[in-house]
Design a protein around this motif. Structure first.
Motif, short mmCIF file in Angstrom:
data_model
loop_
_atom_site.label_atom_id
_atom_site.label_comp_id
_atom_site.label_asym_id
_atom_site.label_seq_id
_atom_site.Cartn_x
_atom_site.Cartn_y
_atom_site.Cartn_z
N TYR A 2 33.68 43.53 37.34
CA TYR A 2 33.05 42.05 37.35
C TYR A 2 31.56 42.36 37.03
CZ TYR A 2 37.08 41.39 40.76
OH TYR A 2 38.21 41.51 41.24
N GLU A 8 32.07 36.14 41.00
CA GLU A 8 33.48 36.07 40.36
C GLU A 8 34.51 36.19 41.57
OE1 GLU A 8 34.16 38.25 36.61
OE2 GLU A 8 31.94 38.60 36.92
N ARG A 115 29.79 37.24 31.05
CA ARG A 115 30.58 37.50 32.15
C ARG A 115 32.06 37.44 31.57
NH1 ARG A 115 31.23 32.87 36.64
NH2 ARG A 115 28.75 33.67 37.23
N MET A 119 34.58 40.80 31.20
CA MET A 119 35.87 40.70 32.00
C MET A 119 36.89 41.20 31.30
SD MET A 119 37.69 37.19 33.66
CE MET A 119 37.46 36.04 32.12
N CYS A 248 41.43 36.77 31.60
CA CYS A 248 41.13 38.12 32.14
C CYS A 248 42.10 38.95 31.48
CB CYS A 248 41.13 37.69 33.54
SG CYS A 248 42.80 37.60 34.24
N ARG A 314 39.84 37.14 40.90
CA ARG A 314 39.16 36.08 40.75
C ARG A 314 39.71 34.73 41.16
NH1 ARG A 314 38.61 39.14 36.36
NH2 ARG A 314 36.68 40.12 35.99
#
Lengths: 432, 150
Positions: A2, A8, A115, A119, A248, A314
């Motif tokens: 993360y 997250e 982010r 990921m 993800c 998440r």
């Protein structure tokens, strides 16, 4: 795994708590915008009326038309001296629209993109090539700033000039590439023509694909062709651009960052919330934006929220891959059809290439769909071609409940765009 | 005993056929025989020409979908019944014709065809001593024709 561990991995109740706090701030801020001040007055809404997240439903929707009607600065909540960036839509379907950003907005946008990229396993040391249009198109600068924020060497290759793109990939040792899905197919074709084997001759291992609806079959095809993992990206200029929702490593749905957005899925006709897990129009409220917050913005994108927990840890909701735009829906003989349904069927055939074109015509009151699709390799065998045509027709009929006319066409004969591919032509005459 | 045939996938739109023929013209490739059938959805234009391998490269470079295939070309004396004799030999072995076309070249009848069993067909051609041509033989027959014409 993360980049922003705390944000997250918020639990559902923590997310909702943060959302309420940020929503209240956003509503206060909206009172500074001429548009929302007027809108609230018309609907007799005062900022104090919003006490819980459910109070969001009291607010009217914001539409693209509102952005057009208040072009260019009518939704701004800050003086122009605090605005540092402006993005505008092309305006091909009407008056252009404008989105404004403060410096903090740009920072938060870059954080969101960083982010997403972190990921899917990208790290400083990766070489990120952005084959997206720059300028007003947000996929350019959006990924540029996000990738730089993450600390990757970022190549602003921009769109087009496929041979040069490939030269960059091989010369710079590009490990990650952002491109629209139809362009990924084009890259592979040109690599093949140039005698380059993407697995052997390049270091590509991650592909970010977005901006165009595409099927799971098309993703798998791209992954196999280029020897990469391909992750779906969702964004729209009204919500900054890329970085709104992203897959993800599970590759099962796109986490939408709920510290940035409140998500609703509504029936595009009734505007009522759909039942959990059902497909409808995505409606977003920005809760982490200064210059130009949007409340209950109707995105026109169709999707659903995937039920259940994601193994990645998440709790941010997952959107299913986009089913297309509510504007893209074709209605034939009363049946609702999305181009993605056709694509899903076509991509299952080994013999077919990546490009297709759906044409709608009508004769008297009869709607007719013609699907032209490129043959990957041509065989000098009528019976085989006819059998293939029949099988495609049969499977399409199973999917869309109508019998289309299927035409196999030579490779390269369909219009090929280096931007978003044109997949549907509606030539139907409106009957009075 | 095999000649090269180029099969070109063309759309039934005006212009595609002309484009192929003009490419041949520009590159000085000579047509010997060609055939196209009338299907609604797509057309396969089959061509026998001088320098088939180069012709194929020219098409490929121009982005035209084509492939190079092997077909039989049997030379027959210009007498009634010779085609029947040749076809009888092949059919007698239970071999089916996928397609067949014919033309006259250098005063000879030429039967071009493909069958569903290439190996068996070769065997029949050898056993029955049918005059199967290769690219070179076909081209020289064509050139002889040209000289006679002058």
């Amino acid at each position: 795994m993360y980049l922003h561990k705390e944000l997250e991995t918020l639990t559902r109740s923590e997310i909702e708590c943060l959302q309420l706090e940020r929503l209240k701030k956003t509503i206060d801020r909206c009172m500074q915008s001429p548009f929302y001040r007027k809108r609230f007055a018309e609907h007799h809404i005062r900022p104090d009326d919003i006490r819980t997240l459910d109070d969001l439903y009291k607010l009217p929707f914001t539409t693209k038309q509102d952005l057009r009607d208040n072009y260019p600065f009518g939704l701004s909540t800050v003086p122009l001296s605090e605005v540092v960036r402006l993005h505008s839509s092309s305006g091909t379907t009407g008056t252009p629209t404008v989105i404004l950003h403060t410096q903090r907005d740009l920072d938060e946008w870059a954080n969101a993109v960083a982010r997403c990229l972190y990921m899917v396993g990208l790290r400083p040391g990766d070489i990120f090539q952005n084959s997206s249009g720059y300028g007003m198109f947000t996929g350019g600068l959006g990924f540029q700033y996000g990738a730089e924020r993450l600390g990757m060497l970022t190549v602003p290759a921009a769109a087009g000039n496929t041979k040069r793109q490939i030269k960059f990939i091989t010369d710079f040792g590009t490990t990650a590439l952002h491109a629209i899905p139809s362009y990924a197919g084009r890259l592979y074709e040109v690599m093949t023509e140039m005698g380059i084997d993407p697995r052997r001759d390049t270091k590509l291992r991650t592909l970010i694909i977005g901006a165009e609806p595409h099927s799971e079959e098309q993703r798998k095809r791209i992954e196999n062709m280029l020897g990469v993992k391909a992750y779906n990206s969702f964004g729209m200029s009204e919500m900054c651009g890329p970085g709104v929702a992203f897959e993800c490593p599970e590759q099962n749905g796109l986490h939408i960052w709920e510290d940035y957005y409140i998500v609703e899925i509504v029936d595009p006709q009734t505007l009522e919330p759909v039942r959990e897990g059902e497909v409808g129009e995505l409606v977003l409220t920005t809760i982490n934006r200064e210059a130009m917050p949007l409340l209950r913005y109707r995105t026109r994108d169709l999707t659903r929220i995937l039920p259940g927990e994601c193994p990645c840890g998440r709790h941010h909701k997952r959107l299913d891959r986009m089913k297309g735009r509510s504007d893209d829906m074709m209605i034939l003989k009363g049946v609702n059809i999305f181009p993605i349904q056709i694509e899903t069927v076509l991509m299952q055939f080994e013999e077919l290439g990546n490009d297709y074109l759906i044409t709608l015509t009508n004769e008297e009151a009869n709607d007719l769909m013609t699907v032209e699709v490129e043959l990957k390799a041509f065989s000098d065998d009528y019976p085989k071609l006819q059998a293939l045509t029949r099988e495609i027709t049969r499977q399409l009929k199973d999917e869309i409940l109508l019998t289309p006319v299927v035409k196999l066409v030579p490779k390269g004969s369909l219009p090929k765009s280096e931007g978003k591919a044109v997949r549907v032509r509606d030539l139907r005459k409106t009957l009075v | 005993m095999i000649v090269h045939q180029i099969s070109i996938f063309i759309e039934n739109k005006s212009g595609t056929l002309l484009r192929v023929l003009e490419l041949f013209k520009e590159n000085r490739i000579q047509l010997i025989a060609s055939t196209i059938s009338d299907t609604v959805e797509y057309g396969i234009y089959r061509v026998i020409c001088s320098e088939p391998v180069r012709a194929y490269e020219v098409l490929k470079k121009a982005g035209i979908s084509a492939n190079l295939s092997d077909v039989f070309a049997i030379m027959l004396d210009n007498h009634p019944g010779r085609a029947a004799d040749a076809v009888r030999h092949i059919s007698a072995e239970g071999i089916a014709f996928s397609y067949l076309y014919s033309f006259m070249l250098g005063g000879k009848g030429i039967l071009v065809f493909r069958t569903d069993d290439t190996e068996q067909t070769k065997k029949v051609i050898c056993e029955k001593q049918l005059a199967a041509l290769d690219d070179e033989a076909l081209l020289s027959l064509g050139n002889a024709d040209d000289t006679e014409g002058k």
